[in-house]
Structures are given as C-alpha cells and as structure tokens.
Motif scaffolding. Structure first.
Motif, PDB file in Angstrom:
ATOM      1  N   UNK A 210       0.376  -5.023 -19.872  1.00 21.99           N
ATOM      2  CA  UNK A 210       1.743  -4.634 -19.567  1.00 21.99           C
ATOM      3  C   UNK A 210       1.880  -3.794 -18.314  1.00 21.99           C
ATOM      4  N   UNK A 211       0.792  -3.628 -17.567  1.00 19.65           N
ATOM      5  CA  UNK A 211       0.883  -2.875 -16.314  1.00 19.65           C
ATOM      6  C   UNK A 211      -0.253  -3.293 -15.388  1.00 19.65           C
ATOM      7  N   UNK A 212      -0.076  -2.982 -14.101  1.00 18.92           N
ATOM      8  CA  UNK A 212      -1.143  -3.150 -13.117  1.00 18.92           C
ATOM      9  C   UNK A 212      -0.967  -2.093 -12.039  1.00 18.92           C
ATOM     10  N   UNK A 213      -2.085  -1.486 -11.665  1.00 18.48           N
ATOM     11  CA  UNK A 213      -2.113  -0.530 -10.559  1.00 18.48           C
ATOM     12  C   UNK A 213      -3.128  -1.037  -9.551  1.00 18.48           C
ATOM     13  N   UNK A 214      -2.725  -1.139  -8.304  1.00 20.09           N
ATOM     14  CA  UNK A 214      -3.614  -1.563  -7.225  1.00 20.09           C
ATOM     15  C   UNK A 214      -3.664  -0.452  -6.194  1.00 20.09           C
ATOM     16  N   UNK A 215      -4.884   0.001  -5.883  1.00 21.05           N
ATOM     17  CA  UNK A 215      -5.050   1.091  -4.912  1.00 21.05           C
ATOM     18  C   UNK A 215      -5.987   0.647  -3.798  1.00 21.05           C
ATOM     19  N   UNK A 216      -5.650   1.040  -2.583  1.00 20.19           N
ATOM     20  CA  UNK A 216      -6.455   0.688  -1.409  1.00 20.19           C
ATOM     21  C   UNK A 216      -6.590   1.909  -0.505  1.00 20.19           C
ATOM     22  N   UNK A 217      -7.810   2.145  -0.041  1.00 26.97           N
ATOM     23  CA  UNK A 217      -8.065   3.228   0.918  1.00 26.97           C
ATOM     24  C   UNK A 217      -8.776   2.642   2.125  1.00 26.97           C
ATOM     25  N   UNK A 218      -8.423   3.117   3.313  1.00 31.42           N
ATOM     26  CA  UNK A 218      -9.082   2.661   4.531  1.00 31.42           C
ATOM     27  C   UNK A 218      -9.306   3.793   5.512  1.00 31.42           C
ATOM     28  N   UNK A 219     -10.430   3.748   6.191  1.00 33.33           N
ATOM     29  CA  UNK A 219     -10.744   4.733   7.229  1.00 33.33           C
ATOM     30  C   UNK A 219     -11.458   4.017   8.367  1.00 33.33           C
ATOM     31  N   UNK A 220     -11.059   4.318   9.601  1.00 32.69           N
ATOM     32  CA  UNK A 220     -11.791   3.774  10.752  1.00 32.69           C
ATOM     33  C   UNK A 220     -11.764   4.777  11.890  1.00 32.69           C
ATOM     34  N   UNK A 221     -12.768   4.689  12.727  1.00 26.48           N
ATOM     35  CA  UNK A 221     -12.909   5.559  13.890  1.00 26.48           C
ATOM     36  C   UNK A 221     -13.302   4.708  15.092  1.00 26.48           C
ATOM     37  N   UNK A 222     -12.801   5.097  16.267  1.00 30.21           N
ATOM     38  CA  UNK A 222     -13.166   4.412  17.500  1.00 30.21           C
ATOM     39  C   UNK A 222     -13.477   5.441  18.579  1.00 30.21           C
TER      40      UNK A 222
END
Length: 928
Positions: A210-222
């Motif tokens: 009856x539910x869904x949680x989607x989590x995304x994390x991103x990190x980048x350096x240049x």
C-alpha cells in the motif's frame, strides 16, 4: 547531414534485406489490462503511443549509453536543442554557474522545464535583462531520472501558454523496490576530471504494502581546467591563415603590469616599454590608430589575460530526491522532495582598472615626466599581486510537491500543491575597492609601474589588506502553485472514446535581488564593512563601476484550461485545447491549440498542430531599477561618431581601445511576447526493422523582448542615440560614456525547421544491431532588432544577433548487443557558420605586421565520435567504459570575441564547442 544520412540509410537498407516486411509490433495479451499514462503535452491520460504532437523520449538505458554525467550534458546531446547556456560561460561571464536549455534556439526563457509534470522556480541568479531566466539544469540529479520527454511543439494547454519553444519534462524513478549504487570517474587530459557517486533504493510495494518510497542520492566533483593546458586556448596572441593570407589576432587588456599611461595628447603608452625597448612578461606590443583622422597612434603593451583563465570551472554537486506514494482507499497520495546544491569556483586574471596620476606627484615625476608627460595622466594597471579574481557561486534548489490522485466518478484526477525555490549566492575574492586602490597610490605605497612581486613589503601587505573576500551578489526565486486537473471519456465515437481534460491553477512567483552593500556601492571600506556617508565617500569594485540595487517583486497568475481528444474515425483523431490566463501585472491571455493524427494505413501516420502562445517578461525585466551592469565584452575605439555621442551625454570617451561600462534596468512598458506555432509531421514504418519520421515546425513571435547587441550599437552610435548614458568612475572621478543595455520590445522573429529521425534494426550472427539517426535542419530564422526594422538571421551566421543557429546538427548512434556485452558508437555533428566580422592584423611572409583588415572566418563542419562498452556479467553488476570525443578533436579556431552569454575564453567559441577534449570514463553499478 549528407554523411550521416548515408550511414543511417545504409543501416536501414541492410535491415530491410534481412527482416520480413510484415509489421512485427507485439500486441498486448487479450486479458492484459490497458494502462493509461500521462504524456507530456496533454492533460489527458491515454494509452502510450505516437500522438499528434512530436515528443522525443530518452529512457534510462539511452542516458547510460550516452556517457553523459549530468542533466546539462544530456540536453546538449538532444539534437533539437541549441543555444542554451553552459557551465563554461561562468568564466568571466557572471552566470553563477547557470546551465539552461533552449529548443531550436528559440530561447531558454521560452522553453519550459518540468519535473514530473510540475513547474519549477526559475534560477535565483537570473538578471534584469532576462539572462538565466530559466531553470538551472544543475539542480536535476541525473541518477534520479527514469526518462526525459521533450515536446518540440509549444504552448501546451496543460502547463501554460509561455512554452513557446517547447517543453522538457524530467520524470524520476518511482514505484520500485530496486536498489542501485553507482560509482564513476571521467578523465579529460590535464583537468576537468570528475568523480561521482550515486545511490538509490525503493521500499514497499504499492500493490502489496500500500505504499512505496523511492530515495536517490548523488554526489559529484570536478576539478578545474586551465587555459594553459589546451593549445587552442592558452594565449591571446594567435597567428593563422585564411583567404590565402597570414593574419594575427591579439586578444588582450589595455591594463597590464607594469601599467600603461596616457601622455599629454591622450595617447596610450607604456613607460616600461619606452625605457627597456620591449614589453614586459605576459604582454605584447600593441600599435593602433588613435581617433580616426588625427594621425595619432597608441603604442602600448597589452596584457595577455587569456593565459590566466581557468576555462572550465571546478564544481561540486549534491542532490537528494525522495518520492512517496501511498494508497488511501482507492486513491493515491504522493509527495516528491528534491534538494540540491551546486558549488562552482571560476578564476580569471587579476583585476584591472585605472588610477589617476596627478602632475607633480612622486609617481608622475619618477616615471612620466622623463617621458615628456607634463599633465595629469591615467595609469591603466593590473593589480597582479592581489591574485586572480575568483567567483565562488553556490546555488541551492528545493522542490516540494504533495497531492492526491486517482479516479472518482469516471474522472482521472490529480490535485497538487507545488513549492520550489532557487537561492543563489555569489562570493568573490581578489577584488579591492577603487578608492582603496586610489588611496594606496596616493599614500606612495602602491607603484603601478613595477612588475609582479616588485612592490615593497609594506605595499604588498597593504595590497593584501585591501582585498575583499566574501558575499557579493545573488538572488532568490520562489514559485508556489495549487493545481487540479482531470480527464474522462465523454462519448463513444467511431474511432474510440472522446476524451475531455480540464484543469485550473493559481500560482505566485516572487523574485528578490540581494546584492551586498559592496555590490551596491554603499561601503566606504569594503574590507571592514564601514558604511559610507558624510565625509566617508562610497567605494565600488576596482575596474568595474557596476552598482547593483536590491529590489523585490512578484506576480500572481491564474489559469483554466480544457482539452478534447476526438477519434472521429479509426484512422483520424482530432484534438483541441483552450486556455485562459490572468496575470496580476499583465493583461489576460487566451491561447488555443488544434491538432490531428491520421493513419491512412497501419504503416503511415500524418500529424499536425497549430496554436498560439503568450509569454510575459520576467519579473526582473519589468521591475529592476536602472543600475550599472558591468562592462562591454569587446573593446572599442573612441571614433568621432562615438565622441559626438559622448559629448551629447556630457561624458567623455575612454582612451585608446577600451571596454565601456554598461547600464541596464527593468522596463515597466514592456509588452508580452505573442506567438503562433505550427507543426506538420509524417511517420513511416514499412517494417518492424525500420522506422522513420520528419516533423516540420514553425514558430513566429511578435514584440520579442531583449537588448540591442553592443557590436550593433557601437557600429552606428548615432542611429541608436537612446542606447547611451554615462557612468562616473569612482577611482578617477571622471564621467565616462556608458552603453545602455535596457530591455526593449525589439520586433518580430520567425523560426522554421525540420526534425528528422530514422531507426534501423538488424539481427546478425554477432547480435542485435540498432542504428538511430536524429537530425535538426533549420530552414529559416529571421529576427528584428527594432520594431519595423530590417531582419537579421543567425542561421550559419554570427553577426548582428550575437549568436549562431546551426543550419544542421545531429547525432547518429549505432549499438551492437551481443550477450552480456553492448557496444555503442556515436557520431555528433554540426554544420559550419560564418564568424563575426573581426579586425585582425595582416602579416607579410616574414611575420611582420603590414596593416589591419576586417575578416569573417568560415568555420567548417565539425564532428566528434563517442564510444562505450557495457558489460553486464550478472543481473546485479554492470560495468561501462568509454570515450567522449574519441579522436580528441580541438574546437575550430575563431578570432571573434563578443557575443551574448559568452565567457572570456579566446580562440574558440565556448558556447558551441567543448574545451575538455577526449574524455575517458568508467562506471560501475551494483543493483540489489
């Protein structure tokens, strides 16, 4: 275009030989439920299929195969986009690191960017001329993207009538329990290396839990890329061949170290060169006529600032996105949260400026009097010992969406509250106040006529103490909206159900300009933060008389819309949409769209649309106060015509070949842009292995708003008499002529082109081979700079409009999938153009300058190849490696230097070509 088409048609022809001609598209099982989805460009949920409007879809697999590492780089690969701002424009351009998107070069401000179908706040660093008044693509985490949908037809009834150029909709991952961790590294030679990490995980099944949680994390350096690490960008003095002749172009600043100075005739000379017979390090000798017709010649040393540039800025980005979906009875509640931060640092040459050297002072008697200079003089100096000018920009973005959706009484509905905010803070270092430098000179500590590191210890300490470091300028942009829309079937027609979509929305947009007290010119001592007033005179940034003014403004807009889809026959579908908008600071607007889709036979589809649009100017374009706005990008001589304009404005010309101050401000009299758009397309699928299509599109806009380009105004100063003002230089107290780059309704603009796509598929003994060609070909582009004035075109032509529209650009991608290996070869290409007219020096056979000449370089066809290998040894692991610009092609040489949204780079045009060169990269992903 011919080369790419030959390759693509060859692949398609090969497919046609091998694959049977019967249509082999898979049909759903008879008992499978029909899933209706929302398609970008319509408010009506329907079966996903080719529609009446041209929508390009780029899925996650195609994004991965492209090798790009950011949303900004991704949209550059979409061949229908050109003219958007890139990150390299921050190099001396004051863009705060903004990256935008423009469909068909119709404009960033006319291209609507959405996240999951919702509007987003415009960039907080937008300025009062409308520059950067779009969405900053750096705020979108690529790792969270499931697909990108681009509608290349404007004025969507669902999203608002201002989407004149089209709509780009970033759709994020959701309703998944999959986890993913990806690490990657990109390695151009000698700089601009990238490291990145992303992770995503879903929890809960919508159907079972009856539910869904989607989590995304991103990190980048240049890391940074220095101009000295690229042969094509390392110096402002370049010799080249063209038109059967040898030429030399010198891009420089008239403020070197040691300083130049004016003599009693107003000519520019260099005391160091007069004494030693040669110019100092990192400068070259410049000789050019003074005011035309006088016979006088400036003979001085120009500073090669190009060698100090970092042509690609260093950057860090962090992002977090979470999507929640939960069942509430038969309905769904949802919430999306996006948080992102982009930090960027760009560095350019140490600050230049002018210093008054009064007759009788020790500096005058020591350096100028021996040269016969008896009157007051101006020294044009570069404060090298203070270090490079550094811009440290930070952009924070927040988007929060919450709502409920579902089906009630036959209506598919979606109601949501949307809040988004963009905050931009720009900090600087390496800049002093103009009066602080004047005080240093007056005290006898600062000596502008000695070289780097040759000041006294006390002077070096004083220079260090005069350097400002801290926040300088920025802004905040907010958008809040409430919206509700729904769709349902009305009646059964011969071709299917007639569908109705309706909706309403109310939005509040606010913008705040937040310059520091130093940026406003309200400090007597910028370093200590002492306010000016009374005996304490106000100081401004040395070498830049700009003085920003704070302001806040906003607007409220309300809209209602309706849309009908009518399948009148099994082969013919008609569509119509109508929208009413009301703006608190503009008139109401009524916009409409009509469309059709006709499939006379199963293998052929014909489609088309016609509509209109309404685009109000940005809040700053209307409300900003008149203020100093930096300097011109090019240097100009004080011709007799320019002197006459200066006299009329009670001002004086700059000495020699100099940049001029700029003024800009909002214009409450601006009228909204109004547009008409039309598309006509054809799709042909003679067999399952071959698909091709073409969409002819047209956009026309009246009352376009913008600014006259500086090169046009300076070329005919008297013609544009209302484009001038004056600005007092704090360092010298002199009132100089200034270029007024105010907002105007310029006239009409017309854009016409065709988007072509061809896809061929072939099963071979080596695996599945797929080749896809996408091409955009411009047929016409014409714009006016003045109402009822003559028309100019930027198609293959860098001249009066300050930009280039490439006649043809495209991408051909061929992929071979063999077992758990996938190899992809990509060709990126664009046609050439005629560069802006530029004054260069003519060389004889021995390299001696014999005169000057204005030339227009022919910039040729340009192409690069990309390669990627993807290995998926298991369902959990995937490893990819490849190269962008495989053969390390340098950008083509161009001698021009001006143009809108352009940084300080020289030798190539950073708006159209990438300075990073061949970039090797590798990525590894683990799914769980």
């Amino acid at each position: 275009m011919a080369r790419a088409l030959t390759i693509a048609f060859g692949t398609a022809a090969l497919s046609a030989v091998v694959v049977p001609s019967a249509m082999a598209q898979q049909q759903p099982a008879a008992d499978a439920p029909i899933q209706r989805v929302e398609i970008t460009g319509s408010s009506i949920k329907r079966i996903a299929a080719e529609g009446a409007l041209p929508v390009t879809v780029v899925n996650a697999a195609a994004i991965k195969a492209s090798g790009v590492t950011s949303a900004a780089d991704l949209v550059k690969r979409l061949v229908a986009t050109q003219g958007g701002m890139g990150e390299s424009g921050a190099v001396g351009g004051g863009s705060f690191g903004f990256s935008g998107i423009s469909i068909h070069n119709v404009g960033e401000t006319r291209t609507l960017v959405l996240l999951n179908g919702k509007r987003l706040a415009l960039f907080g660093g937008q300025n009062l001329t409308g520059f950067a008044a779009g969405f900053d693509l750096n705020s979108i985490p690529l790792s969270a993207i499931e697909r990108v949908e681009m509608l290349t037809d404007g004025a969507s009834a669902l999203y608002g009538a201002d989407a004149i150029a089209g709509v780009v909709n970033f759709i994020t991952k959701r309703n998944s329990t999959e986890g993913d961790v990806t690490i990657g590294f990109s390695n151009p030679a000698d700089g601009a290396q990238e490291k990145r990490l992303s992770a995503s995980k879903g929890f809960g099944s919508l159907d079972e839990d009856g539910f869904n949680v989607m989590m995304t994390f991103g990190h980048d350096e240049r890391t940074k890329l220095k101009s000295g690490d690229r042969d094509f960008a390392k110096t402002g003095k370049v010799k080249f061949s063209a038109n059967g002749k040898q030429y030399q172009k010198q891009q420089f600043s008239a403020s070197p170290i040691p300083a130049n100075a004016t003599d009693d005739l107003g000519q520019l000379i260099n005391p160091y060169q007069k004494k030693n017979g040669s110019c100092p390090t990192q400068t070259f000798r410049v000789t050019e006529p003074y005011n035309d017709g006088t016979g006088l010649v400036d003979d001085y040393c120009g500073y090669d600032f190009v060698g100090d540039l970092e042509i690609f800025p260093e950057r860090k980005r962090d992002s977090f996105m979470s999507s929640l979906t939960a069942k509430l009875g038969s309905q769904e509640v949802f919430a999306d949260v996006l948080l992102s931060r982009t930090s960027q640092v760009s560095r350019i040459a140490p600050v230049p400026g002018s210093i008054s050297i009064d007759a009788g002072t020790p500096l005058h008697d020591k350096y100028l009097l021996p040269l016969g200079i008896t009157q007051d003089s101006l020294a044009y100096y570069r404060l090298y010992d203070m270090g490079k000018r550094t811009s440290s920009d930070k952009a924070d973005f927040v988007s929060i969406v919450g709502g409920i959706r579902g089906e009630v009484m036959g209506w598919d509905y979606n109601a949501a509250y949307n809040f988004s905010e963009s905050k931009v803070k720009g900090s600087i270092s390496g800049y002093p106040g103009a009066r602080a430098v004047r005080a240093l000179t007056g005290s006898g500590l600062l000596d502008p006529f000695v070289g780097p590191g040759q000041q006294s210890a006390a002077a070096l300490e004083a220079i260090k103490g005069a350097a400002y470091s801290g926040y300088f300028d920025g802004g905040e942009s907010k958008l809040q909206s409430l919206s509700v829309n729904g769709s349902r079937a009305l009646a059964q027609l011969q071709g299917g159900s007639m569908m109705l979509g309706v909706g309403a929305s109310v939005s509040r947009e606010n913008f705040s300009s937040k310059p520091s007290l130093f940026s406003q010119g309200k400090l007597a001592d910028p370093v200590k933060g002492t306010l000016c007033g009374g005996a304490l005179l106000c100081d401004k940034r040395f070498g830049d008389a700009a003085d920003a003014l704070p302001y806040e403004a906003g607007r409220t807009s309300k809209g209602v819309f309706g849309e009908l889809i009518m399948p009148v026959l099994k082969t013919l579908e008609l569509g119509a949409a109508l929208r009413l908008d009301d703006f608190s600071d503009f008139d109401s607007a009524t916009t409409a769209k009509a469309s059709f889709r006709w499939t006379p036979v199963p293998t052929v589809m014909v489609r088309g649309s016609v509509g209109n649009g309404f685009h109000a100017p940005t809040v700053p374009q209307v409300n900003a106060l008149l203020q100093g706005y930096g300097v011109t990008s090019e240097k100009y001589k004080c011709t007799p015509e320019l002197q006459a304009v200066a006299t009329a404005n009670n001002a004086i010309c700059q000495s020699g070949n100099r940049q001029y101050d700029k003024l800009a401000g909002g214009n409450p009299e601006l009228k909204a842009e109004k547009s008409k758009q039309a598309t006509f397309g054809l799709r042909f699928e003679p067999m399952a292995a071959l698909s091709m299509g073409a969409d002819l599109w047209h956009v026309q806009i009246r009352d376009t708003f913008g600014q006259l380009t500086e090169d046009v105004v300076f070329a005919n100063p008297a013609k544009y008499a209302d484009s001038w003002g004056s600005k007092v230089d704090v360092g010298t107290g002199k009132n100089y002529l200034a270029f007024l780059a105010d907002n105007k309704n310029l006239g009409n603009a017309y854009y016409t082109g065709v988007d072509i796509d061809i896809t061929g598929r072939l099963k071979t003994g080596f695996g599945q081979l797929t080749s896809q060609l996408n091409v955009t070909h411009m047929l016409r582009e014409r714009s006016q700079l003045l109402k009822d004035g003559e028309y100019y075109s930027a198609v293959g032509n860098f001249a009066d409009l300050g930009t280039v529209t490439f006649r043809t650009q495209g991408r051909l991608v061929t992929t071979l999938k063999t077992g758990n290996w996938t190899n992809t070869l990509g060709l990126n290409f664009k046609s050439g153009y005629k560069d802006q007219a530029t004054s260069v020096e003519v060389l004889d056979a021995s390299g001696v300058v014999t005169g000057t000449e204005k030339i227009r370089m022919e910039v040729g066809y340009f192409s690069t190849w990309d390669w990627q290998t993807l290995w998926t040894p298991s369902k959990s692991w995937s490893i990819s490696a490849g190269a962008l610009n495989l053969f390390d092609r340098d950008p083509p040489f161009v001698p021009s230097t001006s143009g809108g949204n352009r940084g300080q780079q020289f030798g190539y045009d950073d708006r159209y070509y990438d300075s990073r060169g061949r970039t090797l990269y590798a990525n590894a992903s683990y799914k769980f």
